[in-house]
Structure formats: C-alpha cells, structure tokens
Motif scaffolding. Sequence first.
Motif, short mmCIF file in Angstrom:
data_model
loop_
_atom_site.label_atom_id
_atom_site.label_comp_id
_atom_site.label_asym_id
_atom_site.label_seq_id
_atom_site.Cartn_x
_atom_site.Cartn_y
_atom_site.Cartn_z
N GLU A 277 -2.90 -18.13 -14.00
CA GLU A 277 -3.43 -19.26 -14.76
C GLU A 277 -2.60 -20.52 -14.49
N ALA A 278 -3.21 -21.67 -14.67
CA ALA A 278 -2.54 -22.96 -14.47
C ALA A 278 -1.30 -23.09 -15.35
N SER A 279 -1.32 -22.44 -16.49
CA SER A 279 -0.18 -22.50 -17.42
C SER A 279 1.03 -21.73 -16.91
N GLY A 280 0.83 -20.93 -15.86
CA GLY A 280 1.90 -20.11 -15.33
C GLY A 280 1.79 -18.65 -15.77
N ALA A 281 0.86 -18.37 -16.68
CA ALA A 281 0.65 -16.99 -17.12
C ALA A 281 0.12 -16.15 -15.96
N ASP A 282 0.49 -14.90 -15.94
CA ASP A 282 0.13 -13.96 -14.88
C ASP A 282 -0.29 -12.66 -15.55
N ARG A 283 -1.55 -12.24 -15.31
CA ARG A 283 -2.05 -11.01 -15.93
C ARG A 283 -2.58 -10.09 -14.84
N LEU A 284 -2.25 -8.82 -14.93
CA LEU A 284 -2.78 -7.82 -14.01
C LEU A 284 -3.81 -7.00 -14.76
N LEU A 285 -5.06 -7.05 -14.28
CA LEU A 285 -6.16 -6.34 -14.93
C LEU A 285 -6.56 -5.15 -14.09
N ARG A 286 -6.94 -4.07 -14.78
CA ARG A 286 -7.34 -2.82 -14.11
C ARG A 286 -8.69 -2.37 -14.65
#
Length: 48
Positions: free
Chosen positions: A15-24
């Motif tokens: 995300e632009a905010s710097g958030a990083d999510r790994l989805l499965r």
Amino acid sequence: MWIVYPEQREVNVLEASGADRLLRDGDLIEAPELLPGFSVPVSEFFDE
C-alpha cells in the motif's frame, strides 16, 4: 501494488502508506479506497 505468486498461491499487497500484507487462499483482496465494493477471494486468481 499487488504482486501475485502463483506457485505459492499468495498475493502480496503493498500500500502507498507503506503497509505490506500477504494474502493466501481463504483471504479476500479488497481495496475500498481505490475500488469501492471490490472484494475477490485470493483463490479466484488461480486455476483450480
């Protein structure tokens, strides 16, 4: 940005905010700030 890893059946959401999510499998991809109402299961990105 979405990075799709087909072998692992995962999607990394940066995300632009710097958030990083790994989805499965079992998770939903949603981006309400960019695509209101958009919601797709990760499993839909991969052949079954």
